[in-house]
Design a protein around this motif. Structure first.
Motif, PDB file in Angstrom:
ATOM      1  N   TYR A  66       0.851  -1.183   0.000  1.00 35.90           N
ATOM      2  CA  TYR A  66       0.000   0.000   0.000  1.00 35.90           C
ATOM      3  C   TYR A  66       0.889   1.236   0.000  1.00 35.90           C
ATOM      4  N   GLY A  67       0.589   2.178  -0.894  1.00 35.57           N
ATOM      5  CA  GLY A  67       1.324   3.429  -0.910  1.00 35.57           C
ATOM      6  C   GLY A  67       1.007   4.245   0.327  1.00 35.57           C
ATOM      7  N   LEU A  68       1.974   5.066   0.731  1.00 33.04           N
ATOM      8  CA  LEU A  68       1.809   5.829   1.967  1.00 33.04           C
ATOM      9  C   LEU A  68       2.515   7.170   1.826  1.00 33.04           C
ATOM     10  N   PRO A  69       1.820   8.304   2.030  1.00 28.86           N
ATOM     11  CA  PRO A  69       2.516   9.592   2.040  1.00 28.86           C
ATOM     12  C   PRO A  69       3.588   9.605   3.120  1.00 28.86           C
ATOM     13  N   SER A  70       4.714  10.239   2.827  1.00 33.90           N
ATOM     14  CA  SER A  70       5.848  10.203   3.760  1.00 33.90           C
ATOM     15  C   SER A  70       5.517  10.850   5.100  1.00 33.90           C
ATOM     16  N   ASP A  71       4.558  11.785   5.126  1.00 29.51           N
ATOM     17  CA  ASP A  71       4.215  12.477   6.364  1.00 29.51           C
ATOM     18  C   ASP A  71       3.045  11.832   7.093  1.00 29.51           C
ATOM     19  N   ALA A  72       2.549  10.707   6.603  1.00 31.03           N
ATOM     20  CA  ALA A  72       1.386  10.068   7.215  1.00 31.03           C
ATOM     21  C   ALA A  72       1.742   9.424   8.553  1.00 31.03           C
ATOM     22  N   THR A  73       0.775   9.412   9.455  1.00 29.37           N
ATOM     23  CA  THR A  73       0.891   8.722  10.731  1.00 29.37           C
ATOM     24  C   THR A  73      -0.073   7.540  10.730  1.00 29.37           C
ATOM     25  N   ILE A  74       0.422   6.352  11.067  1.00 29.58           N
ATOM     26  CA  ILE A  74      -0.445   5.181  11.145  1.00 29.58           C
ATOM     27  C   ILE A  74      -1.187   5.197  12.475  1.00 29.58           C
ATOM     28  N   ARG A  75      -2.509   5.082  12.405  1.00 29.78           N
ATOM     29  CA  ARG A  75      -3.343   5.106  13.602  1.00 29.78           C
ATOM     30  C   ARG A  75      -3.532   3.698  14.150  1.00 29.78           C
ATOM     31  N   GLU A  76      -3.941   3.623  15.412  1.00 27.80           N
ATOM     32  CA  GLU A  76      -4.175   2.325  16.040  1.00 27.80           C
ATOM     33  C   GLU A  76      -5.537   1.752  15.667  1.00 27.80           C
ATOM     34  N   ASP A  77      -6.501   2.617  15.318  1.00 30.69           N
ATOM     35  CA  ASP A  77      -7.822   2.113  14.969  1.00 30.69           C
ATOM     36  C   ASP A  77      -7.810   1.591  13.534  1.00 30.69           C
ATOM     37  N   ALA A  78      -8.663   0.617  13.273  1.00 30.12           N
ATOM     38  CA  ALA A  78      -8.703  -0.048  11.974  1.00 30.12           C
ATOM     39  C   ALA A  78      -9.961   0.355  11.210  1.00 30.12           C
ATOM     40  N   CYS A  79      -9.858   0.285   9.882  1.00 29.38           N
ATOM     41  CA  CYS A  79     -11.003   0.483   9.004  1.00 29.38           C
ATOM     42  C   CYS A  79     -11.894  -0.755   9.083  1.00 29.38           C
ATOM     43  N   ASP A  80     -13.110  -0.668   8.564  1.00 29.74           N
ATOM     44  CA  ASP A  80     -14.022  -1.817   8.541  1.00 29.74           C
ATOM     45  C   ASP A  80     -13.440  -2.970   7.732  1.00 29.74           C
ATOM     46  N   CYS A  81     -12.523  -2.664   6.778  1.00 27.56           N
ATOM     47  CA  CYS A  81     -11.925  -3.714   5.948  1.00 27.56           C
ATOM     48  C   CYS A  81     -10.827  -4.467   6.691  1.00 27.56           C
ATOM     49  N   GLY A  82     -10.429  -3.972   7.877  1.00 31.43           N
ATOM     50  CA  GLY A  82      -9.398  -4.629   8.668  1.00 31.43           C
ATOM     51  C   GLY A  82      -8.041  -3.976   8.599  1.00 31.43           C
ATOM     52  N   LEU A  83      -7.816  -3.097   7.646  1.00 32.96           N
ATOM     53  CA  LEU A  83      -6.544  -2.400   7.528  1.00 32.96           C
ATOM     54  C   LEU A  83      -6.469  -1.225   8.500  1.00 32.96           C
ATOM     55  N   PRO A  84      -5.259  -0.836   8.907  1.00 32.76           N
ATOM     56  CA  PRO A  84      -5.128   0.360   9.740  1.00 32.76           C
ATOM     57  C   PRO A  84      -5.530   1.612   8.959  1.00 32.76           C
ATOM     58  N   ARG A  85      -5.904   2.626   9.694  1.00 28.05           N
ATOM     59  CA  ARG A  85      -6.136   3.934   9.084  1.00 28.05           C
ATOM     60  C   ARG A  85      -4.854   4.765   9.197  1.00 28.05           C
ATOM     61  N   MET A  86      -4.737   5.797   8.356  1.00 27.19           N
ATOM     62  CA  MET A  86      -3.625   6.726   8.422  1.00 27.19           C
ATOM     63  C   MET A  86      -4.162   8.135   8.594  1.00 27.19           C
ATOM     64  N   ARG A  87      -3.377   8.956   9.286  1.00 26.88           N
ATOM     65  CA  ARG A  87      -3.726  10.371   9.464  1.00 26.88           C
ATOM     66  C   ARG A  87      -2.809  11.194   8.577  1.00 26.88           C
ATOM     67  N   ASN A 108      -8.432  11.209   8.367  1.00 29.32           N
ATOM     68  CA  ASN A 108      -8.178   9.844   8.803  1.00 29.32           C
ATOM     69  C   ASN A 108      -8.837   8.895   7.808  1.00 29.32           C
ATOM     70  N   VAL A 109      -8.019   8.222   7.005  1.00 28.93           N
ATOM     71  CA  VAL A 109      -8.546   7.370   5.945  1.00 28.93           C
ATOM     72  C   VAL A 109      -7.832   6.023   5.956  1.00 28.93           C
ATOM     73  N   CYS A 110      -8.425   5.053   5.293  1.00 27.75           N
ATOM     74  CA  CYS A 110      -7.876   3.706   5.194  1.00 27.75           C
ATOM     75  C   CYS A 110      -6.592   3.716   4.367  1.00 27.75           C
ATOM     76  N   LEU A 111      -5.698   2.768   4.669  1.00 29.24           N
ATOM     77  CA  LEU A 111      -4.483   2.620   3.871  1.00 29.24           C
ATOM     78  C   LEU A 111      -4.795   2.312   2.422  1.00 29.24           C
ATOM     79  N   ASP A 112      -5.864   1.584   2.184  1.00 33.90           N
ATOM     80  CA  ASP A 112      -6.241   1.196   0.831  1.00 33.90           C
ATOM     81  C   ASP A 112      -7.044   2.324   0.189  1.00 33.90           C
ATOM     82  N   ARG A 113      -6.460   2.962  -0.809  1.00 39.61           N
ATOM     83  CA  ARG A 113      -7.131   4.089  -1.462  1.00 39.61           C
ATOM     84  C   ARG A 113      -8.406   3.657  -2.164  1.00 39.61           C
ATOM     85  N   GLN A 114      -8.515   2.358  -2.507  1.00 34.17           N
ATOM     86  CA  GLN A 114      -9.744   1.880  -3.127  1.00 34.17           C
ATOM     87  C   GLN A 114     -10.871   1.761  -2.108  1.00 34.17           C
ATOM     88  N   CYS A 115     -10.500   1.679  -0.844  1.00 38.23           N
ATOM     89  CA  CYS A 115     -11.499   1.577   0.225  1.00 38.23           C
ATOM     90  C   CYS A 115     -11.957   2.966   0.657  1.00 38.23           C
TER      91      CYS A 115
END
Length: 254
Positions: free
Chosen positions: A125-146, A154-161
């Motif tokens: 999964y692509g990730l902006p260099s300034d993103a922070t990974i959150r502890e809460d998860a999306c409904d799909c099971g992946l972590p969210r990023m801030r 605050n969005v899911c790691l998967d841009r399709q989600c």
């Protein structure tokens, strides 16, 4: 399964490097060939390889008599020939990074390096260099990023989600006027390599600005928004010198 693999070649070898100068070594060494064709030849001393070639244009090997390996890049050549072979093998490999969760597809560990990838199935999964990974998860099971792009999203790691682009567009599409004097267009949120605020009248008006990391905290003298970024306050237009830095208000005790 992960497609990337490390090739490991070990034994009593002659190693020859040829480029601006020629060097020859012999000893029991272990050679690693990485998926990007970087070749590293290690002996028992220190951490630095005896010889190496970074991201070679070509790497070829032959096991008909012991083993030989030839790596070439521009005018540089690295040759390795085994007098006695100890090992010649392929091992699965992945990027290594900080654990950030579990893969919802296979249950493997998700790690953050240049992006986020699963060490078992290799999903990336692509990730902006300034993103922070959150502890809460999306409904799909992946972590969210801030990620801060005008606001904190605050969005899911998967841009399709959950799409960061859609979230920024919903918040700021057409929010700002094009600053060109003779243009009546609005700035649209677009992706052109990165997120841009670009004039809707392109190509007649090619005004566009990369949306910086940070949150909108005011308005510049030029009329565009200002952003509170890790590097300080700046205008949406990175070349603008109209940002007014406000001094902190004095308190009654000062």
């Amino acid at each position: 399964m992960i497609d990337d693999a490390l090739r490991v070649l070990a034994g009593d070898c002659t190693v020859i490097t040829d480029g601006t100068s020629r060097e020859e070594y012999r000893g029991r060494v272990t050679t690693l060939v990485k998926p990007d064709n970087t070749v590293l030849v290690h002996d028992i001393d220190g951490y630095q390889p005896v010889a190496w070639l970074t991201r070679a244009d070509s790497v070829s090997s032959d096991r008909s008599d012991g083993f030989t390996l030839v790596a070439k890049k521009d005018t540089q050549t690295l040759r390795i020939a085994a007098h006695e072979q100890d090992a010649f093998a392929h091992y699965p490999a992945s990027s290594a990074g900080t654990p950030v969760g579990d893969c919802p597809d296979c249950g493997g560990a998700l790690v953050r390096s240049s992006g986020v990838n699963c060490v078992d199935c290799g999903t990336r999964y692509g990730l902006p260099s300034d993103a922070t990974i959150r502890e809460d998860a999306c409904d799909c099971g992946l972590p969210r990023m801030r990620v801060e792009r005008g606001l904190a999203f605050n969005v899911c790691l998967d841009r399709q989600c959950e799409s960061l682009d859609d979230a920024v567009s919903e918040a700021f599409d057409r929010e700002w006027d094009c600053p060109e004097p003779d243009c009546d267009g609005d700035l649209r949120i677009l992706r052109r390599g990165g997120l841009l605020a670009g004039c809707e009248h392109y190509p007649d008006c090619d005004t566009g600005f990369r949306v910086p990391s940070g949150v909108v905290d005011g308005e510049c003298a030029c009329g565009l928004p200002t952003f509170n970024t890790p590097g300080g306050t700046r205008c949406l237009d990175a070349t603008c010198e109209g940002v007014v830095e406000h001094a902190p208000k004095a308190t009654s005790g000062d």
